[in-house]
Design a protein around this motif. Structure first.
Motif, PDB file in Angstrom:
ATOM      1  N   LEU A   1      -1.223   5.842   2.041  1.00  0.00           N
ATOM      2  CA  LEU A   1       0.131   7.005   3.441  1.00  0.00           C
ATOM      3  C   LEU A   1       0.138   5.440   4.213  1.00  0.00           C
ATOM      4  O   LEU A   1       1.233   4.792   4.849  1.00  0.00           O
ATOM      5  CB  LEU A   1      -0.051   8.310   3.384  1.00  0.00           C
ATOM      6  CG  LEU A   1       0.312   8.983   2.334  1.00  0.00           C
ATOM      7  CD1 LEU A   1       0.371  10.673   3.281  1.00  0.00           C
ATOM      8  CD2 LEU A   1       1.167   8.576   2.125  1.00  0.00           C
ATOM      9  N   VAL A   2      -1.045   4.642   4.936  1.00  0.00           N
ATOM     10  CA  VAL A   2      -0.680   4.327   5.630  1.00  0.00           C
ATOM     11  C   VAL A   2      -0.342   2.440   5.607  1.00  0.00           C
ATOM     12  O   VAL A   2       0.739   2.351   6.125  1.00  0.00           O
ATOM     13  CB  VAL A   2      -2.603   3.731   6.462  1.00  0.00           C
ATOM     14  CG1 VAL A   2      -2.368   2.343   7.120  1.00  0.00           C
ATOM     15  CG2 VAL A   2      -3.663   4.642   6.752  1.00  0.00           C
ATOM     16  N   SER A   3      -1.218   2.352   4.206  1.00  0.00           N
ATOM     17  CA  SER A   3       0.176   1.056   3.831  1.00  0.00           C
ATOM     18  C   SER A   3       1.807   1.515   3.520  1.00  0.00           C
ATOM     19  O   SER A   3       2.262   0.360   4.237  1.00  0.00           O
ATOM     20  CB  SER A   3      -0.950   0.626   2.213  1.00  0.00           C
ATOM     21  OG  SER A   3      -1.431   0.318   2.022  1.00  0.00           O
ATOM     22  N   TYR A   4       1.854   2.654   3.327  1.00  0.00           N
ATOM     23  CA  TYR A   4       3.245   2.351   3.389  1.00  0.00           C
ATOM     24  C   TYR A   4       3.918   2.908   4.406  1.00  0.00           C
ATOM     25  O   TYR A   4       4.875   2.191   4.388  1.00  0.00           O
ATOM     26  CB  TYR A   4       3.156   4.114   2.534  1.00  0.00           C
ATOM     27  CG  TYR A   4       4.808   4.794   2.294  1.00  0.00           C
ATOM     28  CD1 TYR A   4       5.815   3.648   0.890  1.00  0.00           C
ATOM     29  CD2 TYR A   4       5.369   5.661   3.270  1.00  0.00           C
ATOM     30  CE1 TYR A   4       7.227   4.904   1.800  1.00  0.00           C
ATOM     31  CE2 TYR A   4       6.699   5.889   3.537  1.00  0.00           C
ATOM     32  CZ  TYR A   4       7.244   5.532   2.257  1.00  0.00           C
ATOM     33  OH  TYR A   4       8.842   5.947   2.127  1.00  0.00           O
ATOM     34  N   CYS A   5       3.168   3.169   5.527  1.00  0.00           N
ATOM     35  CA  CYS A   5       3.943   3.465   6.596  1.00  0.00           C
ATOM     36  C   CYS A   5       4.079   2.175   7.525  1.00  0.00           C
ATOM     37  O   CYS A   5       5.592   1.847   8.045  1.00  0.00           O
ATOM     38  CB  CYS A   5       3.131   4.593   7.405  1.00  0.00           C
ATOM     39  SG  CYS A   5       3.589   5.882   7.156  1.00  0.00           S
ATOM     40  N   GLN A   6       3.000   0.979   7.089  1.00  0.00           N
ATOM     41  CA  GLN A   6       2.956  -0.219   8.272  1.00  0.00           C
ATOM     42  C   GLN A   6       3.786  -0.927   6.524  1.00  0.00           C
ATOM     43  O   GLN A   6       4.778  -1.675   7.428  1.00  0.00           O
ATOM     44  CB  GLN A   6       1.357  -0.812   7.442  1.00  0.00           C
ATOM     45  CG  GLN A   6       0.470  -0.322   8.424  1.00  0.00           C
ATOM     46  CD  GLN A   6      -1.046  -0.850   7.738  1.00  0.00           C
ATOM     47  OE1 GLN A   6      -0.718  -0.871   6.774  1.00  0.00           O
ATOM     48  NE2 GLN A   6      -1.475  -0.834   9.165  1.00  0.00           N
ATOM     49  N   MET A   7       4.526  -1.012   5.241  1.00  0.00           N
ATOM     50  CA  MET A   7       5.388  -1.619   4.950  1.00  0.00           C
ATOM     51  C   MET A   7       7.014  -1.053   5.578  1.00  0.00           C
ATOM     52  O   MET A   7       7.265  -1.692   5.974  1.00  0.00           O
ATOM     53  CB  MET A   7       5.278  -1.265   3.214  1.00  0.00           C
ATOM     54  CG  MET A   7       6.132  -1.608   2.411  1.00  0.00           C
ATOM     55  SD  MET A   7       6.790  -1.146   1.252  1.00  0.00           S
ATOM     56  CE  MET A   7       7.299   1.073   1.412  1.00  0.00           C
TER      57      MET A   7
END
Length: 335
Positions: A105-111
């Motif tokens: 989810l961190v990766s998704y939010c950063q994207m």
């Protein structure tokens, strides 16, 4: 084919299917074990028992949620929820639902942040993911982790999600004039209408000629946004100021008064702002502008709520950004 094995004085039925969690149960007789195995295999074949969470993909969970909604309250292709689900599917669709992690989810939010989405938008998408996992998991008869709840503290700390806050942005007169000159019809009239009525983009593009009361100069806004009532929240709205004239000059060749797509409105509005060098202006800010103008024209809060559709007057305040200079206007002294 199920495996039926004698274990001491009992009989064990074991079912293994690729992509499904193994099912196993022990019975007193072989006949009971075989009957249970036949019933479970039939349920698998009918799709009543689906893949175990570790195998099921987020894409499949989202699709299951859409199917569940189709049975009660279908998601329109023009709805914001549809686009949120599509973004979640694009960004997380190939992940295993049962193994979805905080880092995913961190990766998704950063994207999403790199794509230009703000903390509030990302927060709304994460909330929708939590809803999907909760309802679809129950629908599919599987236990899915509350990964959104687990990830929120870290995402808040990183500044990737946050509240909507209060926008103070109102377009200047020069910006409005520039936008009206830049946009072609019917989009320029749609902007004028948005300011005159304080309606949302989605409400405007759904207005139909059959919903117009020409005698009373009212328009019926169907399924108006309400946190407590998703459907059937229809409201008659007065067409004040120039709103009535704007409607009257539209073509009647279509059932809808403004026969354009909701996303196309945003696309052209954003492009016009970019071409004119207008910073940080959203189409929804026109609702703020229209509401504020109603107050500036002297309407009381209960009258403004009849136009904007706000049930709670406290919520109306966040759309009311009056200009300090307007307080210098001469007040009329009652005779």
């Amino acid at each position: 084919m199920a495996s039926i094995v004698k274990i001491g004085v009992s009989w064990r039925a074991l079912i293994r299917r690729k992509g499904h969690k193994g099912l196993c149960k022990t019975f007193q007789t072989k006949a009971q074990a075989e009957a249970w195995a036949r019933q479970r295999e039939a349920e698998i074949d009918r799709g009543e028992i689906v893949a175990e969470p570790g195998v099921l993909r987020v894409n499949e969970v989202i699709q299951a949620y859409r199917e569940l909604r189709d049975q009660s309250r279908p998601i329109a292709d023009t709805a914001n929820e549809h686009y949120m689900l599509r973004r979640l599917a694009d960004g997380l669709g190939d992940k295993r639902a049962g193994a979805l992690s905080t880092q995913d989810l961190v990766s998704y939010c950063q994207m999403r942040k790199e794509e230009g989405a703000g903390p509030y938008t990302i927060n709304m998408e994460l909330s929708k993911l939590g809803t999907v996992m909760r309802y679809a998991g129950s629908f599919l008869k599987i236990a899915l982790p509350d990964v959104t709840g687990q990830a929120r503290p870290l995402l808040n700390h990183l500044g990737l999600i946050g509240g909507g806050g209060k926008r103070e942005r109102r377009p200047t007169e020069d910006e409005i004039i520039g936008l009206l000159d830049q946009l072609k019809q019917p989009y320029s009239d749609l902007v004028r209408f948005a300011i005159a009525t304080a309606m949302r983009r989605g409400e405007i593009v759904k207005l139909c000629w059959t919903d117009l009361d020409s005698e009373k100069k009212l328009i019926l806004v169907r399924d108006r946004k309400d946190p407590r009532k998703k459907q059937g929240n229809d409201q008659w709205v007065p067409l004040l100021g120039d709103a009535w004239n704007i409607v009257q000059r539209q073509s009647r060749d279509n059932d809808r008064i403004f026969p354009v797509h909701e996303q196309t409105v945003s696309k052209y509005f954003k492009e016009a702002c970019e071409d004119l060098g207008i910073p940080d202006l959203h189409f929804h800010d026109l609702r703020h502008e229209g509401t504020s103008r109603l107050f500036e024209e002297g309407y009381e809060i209960q009258q403004v709520s009849l136009v904007t559709g706000h049930k709670d007057w406290r919520h109306l305040r966040r759309y009311t950004n009056l200009k300090p200079v307007d307080l210098h206007r001469e007040k009329k002294v009652p005779e």
